[in-house]
Design a protein around this motif. Sequence first.
Motif, PDB file in Angstrom:
ATOM      1  N   ASP A 121       0.150   3.638  -4.367  1.00  0.00           N
ATOM      2  CA  ASP A 121      -0.047   5.087  -4.478  1.00  0.00           C
ATOM      3  C   ASP A 121      -1.256   5.529  -3.652  1.00  0.00           C
ATOM      4  OD1 ASP A 121       2.113   5.348  -6.157  1.00  0.00           O
ATOM      5  OD2 ASP A 121       0.926   5.443  -8.000  1.00  0.00           O
ATOM      6  N   LEU A 122      -2.314   4.737  -3.696  1.00  0.00           N
ATOM      7  CA  LEU A 122      -3.556   5.114  -3.007  1.00  0.00           C
ATOM      8  C   LEU A 122      -3.422   5.060  -1.487  1.00  0.00           C
ATOM      9  CD1 LEU A 122      -6.282   3.380  -5.221  1.00  0.00           C
ATOM     10  CD2 LEU A 122      -5.510   5.755  -5.287  1.00  0.00           C
ATOM     11  N   VAL A 123      -2.727   4.055  -0.972  1.00  0.00           N
ATOM     12  CA  VAL A 123      -2.663   3.910   0.484  1.00  0.00           C
ATOM     13  C   VAL A 123      -1.564   4.747   1.119  1.00  0.00           C
ATOM     14  CG1 VAL A 123      -3.687   1.614   0.447  1.00  0.00           C
ATOM     15  CG2 VAL A 123      -1.207   1.848   0.405  1.00  0.00           C
ATOM     16  N   HIS A 124      -0.594   5.177   0.328  1.00  0.00           N
ATOM     17  CA  HIS A 124       0.517   5.946   0.902  1.00  0.00           C
ATOM     18  C   HIS A 124       0.438   7.439   0.607  1.00  0.00           C
ATOM     19  CE1 HIS A 124       2.444   2.354   2.293  1.00  0.00           C
ATOM     20  NE2 HIS A 124       2.488   1.829   1.087  1.00  0.00           N
ATOM     21  N   ASN A 125      -0.629   7.859  -0.048  1.00  0.00           N
ATOM     22  CA  ASN A 125      -0.772   9.273  -0.384  1.00  0.00           C
ATOM     23  C   ASN A 125      -2.195   9.709  -0.078  1.00  0.00           C
ATOM     24  OD1 ASN A 125      -0.860  11.823  -1.469  1.00  0.00           O
ATOM     25  ND2 ASN A 125      -0.248  11.217  -3.546  1.00  0.00           N
ATOM     26  N   ALA A 126      -2.346  10.469   0.992  1.00  0.00           N
ATOM     27  CA  ALA A 126      -3.685  10.889   1.420  1.00  0.00           C
ATOM     28  C   ALA A 126      -4.411  11.673   0.331  1.00  0.00           C
ATOM     29  CB  ALA A 126      -3.590  11.731   2.693  1.00  0.00           C
ATOM     30  N   ALA A 127      -3.667  12.360  -0.523  1.00  0.00           N
ATOM     31  CA  ALA A 127      -4.289  13.131  -1.593  1.00  0.00           C
ATOM     32  C   ALA A 127      -4.976  12.233  -2.611  1.00  0.00           C
ATOM     33  CB  ALA A 127      -3.243  14.006  -2.296  1.00  0.00           C
ATOM     34  N   SER A 128      -4.608  10.951  -2.608  1.00  0.00           N
ATOM     35  CA  SER A 128      -5.203  10.005  -3.559  1.00  0.00           C
ATOM     36  C   SER A 128      -6.525   9.435  -3.077  1.00  0.00           C
ATOM     37  CB  SER A 128      -4.225   8.851  -3.823  1.00  0.00           C
ATOM     38  OG  SER A 128      -3.038   9.312  -4.401  1.00  0.00           O
ATOM     39  N   PHE A 129      -6.951   9.838  -1.885  1.00  0.00           N
ATOM     40  CA  PHE A 129      -8.195   9.292  -1.346  1.00  0.00           C
ATOM     41  C   PHE A 129      -9.377   9.596  -2.259  1.00  0.00           C
ATOM     42  CE2 PHE A 129     -11.927   9.284   1.495  1.00  0.00           C
ATOM     43  CZ  PHE A 129     -11.820   7.993   1.977  1.00  0.00           C
ATOM     44  N   VAL A 130      -9.346  10.760  -2.918  1.00  0.00           N
ATOM     45  CA  VAL A 130     -10.368  11.092  -3.907  1.00  0.00           C
ATOM     46  C   VAL A 130      -9.829  10.598  -5.251  1.00  0.00           C
ATOM     47  CG1 VAL A 130     -11.719  12.903  -4.992  1.00  0.00           C
ATOM     48  CG2 VAL A 130     -11.086  13.100  -2.584  1.00  0.00           C
ATOM     49  N   PHE A 131     -10.175   9.359  -5.573  1.00  0.00           N
ATOM     50  CA  PHE A 131      -9.622   8.692  -6.755  1.00  0.00           C
ATOM     51  C   PHE A 131     -10.729   8.279  -7.696  1.00  0.00           C
ATOM     52  CE2 PHE A 131      -8.783   4.488  -8.685  1.00  0.00           C
ATOM     53  CZ  PHE A 131      -7.773   4.844  -9.555  1.00  0.00           C
ATOM     54  N   SER A 132     -10.467   8.414  -8.993  1.00  0.00           N
ATOM     55  CA  SER A 132     -11.433   8.032 -10.023  1.00  0.00           C
ATOM     56  C   SER A 132     -10.727   7.213 -11.087  1.00  0.00           C
ATOM     57  CB  SER A 132     -12.052   9.285 -10.648  1.00  0.00           C
ATOM     58  OG  SER A 132     -12.612   9.002 -11.918  1.00  0.00           O
ATOM     59  N   PHE A 133     -11.242   6.017 -11.379  1.00  0.00           N
ATOM     60  CA  PHE A 133     -10.662   5.198 -12.442  1.00  0.00           C
ATOM     61  C   PHE A 133     -10.716   5.912 -13.785  1.00  0.00           C
ATOM     62  CE2 PHE A 133     -10.718   1.466  -9.678  1.00  0.00           C
ATOM     63  CZ  PHE A 133      -9.588   0.794 -10.118  1.00  0.00           C
ATOM     64  N   SER A 134     -11.819   6.600 -14.050  1.00  0.00           N
ATOM     65  CA  SER A 134     -11.946   7.278 -15.349  1.00  0.00           C
ATOM     66  C   SER A 134     -10.885   8.369 -15.500  1.00  0.00           C
ATOM     67  CB  SER A 134     -13.357   7.849 -15.524  1.00  0.00           C
ATOM     68  OG  SER A 134     -13.670   8.744 -14.485  1.00  0.00           O
ATOM     69  N   SER A 135     -10.645   9.135 -14.443  1.00  0.00           N
ATOM     70  CA  SER A 135      -9.611  10.172 -14.502  1.00  0.00           C
ATOM     71  C   SER A 135      -8.223   9.555 -14.595  1.00  0.00           C
ATOM     72  CB  SER A 135      -9.683  11.072 -13.262  1.00  0.00           C
ATOM     73  OG  SER A 135     -10.884  11.789 -13.239  1.00  0.00           O
ATOM     74  N   TRP A 136      -8.022   8.477 -13.846  1.00  0.00           N
ATOM     75  CA  TRP A 136      -6.720   7.790 -13.864  1.00  0.00           C
ATOM     76  C   TRP A 136      -6.363   7.336 -15.275  1.00  0.00           C
ATOM     77  CZ3 TRP A 136      -5.929   2.081 -13.567  1.00  0.00           C
ATOM     78  CH2 TRP A 136      -4.590   1.728 -13.334  1.00  0.00           C
ATOM     79  N   VAL A 137      -7.320   6.714 -15.967  1.00  0.00           N
ATOM     80  CA  VAL A 137      -7.054   6.205 -17.317  1.00  0.00           C
ATOM     81  C   VAL A 137      -6.975   7.340 -18.332  1.00  0.00           C
ATOM     82  CG1 VAL A 137      -8.001   4.812 -19.204  1.00  0.00           C
ATOM     83  CG2 VAL A 137      -8.020   3.922 -16.864  1.00  0.00           C
TER      84      VAL A 137
END
Length: 200
Positions: A121-137
């Motif tokens: 998901d992170l490498v194939h979606n430029a919108a995921s470049f701003v990623f946070s583990f805390s938000s993900w969980v």
Amino acid sequence: MKIEKFLEYDSSDTEKWESYRALTPETISGLVSHTGLPEEFIGGLEDGDDWSFAIKIHSLIEWALNKLVVDAIRDERLAKVISRLDTSDKLRGKMAFVKALELLPAEARGFVSILSELRNDLVHNAASFVFSFSSWVSNMSPEAFKNFTNALNFGFEGPIADEKWPPEERKLMRTFPSRLLRSLVMDRALTITALAVTKD
């Protein structure tokens, strides 16, 4: 890391956890010695943002899976072939070999699958470049959160969960800062790596 460390989490002490690092100099030295991987890679696993960490930790897991499979089939000539296989394809990928050869327990395979899906998901979606583990969980659906915490419940010298971390306490993870969640993920990835370098 022992689960008691995570149960010490105090949401009011954000500075302590945001600066927390799971890798000690001794751990880094041991990993470099046993894996042969560059010290710059091992020592830099925790550096950078959450996006970078997810990519790097997945690379470490892929290295461990490659070694597990090649060592199990006992033919170094296939090392390049194995390394090129898709990680999470359960029919033709590395995880198909890992399951068929019983190289990892079900929970560990679940952990790898979740991390592989996240990495994709992170490498194939430029919108995921701003990623946070805390938000993900914290934004996981109940089912996804259950799968994630179950996938963390493995260990080869004793699981990090079971009676020490009952399901009702796992919900605390939804409040964990990214650095603490990264440490949990790191701990499980290092367990798989340790198995890869010690398995006969």
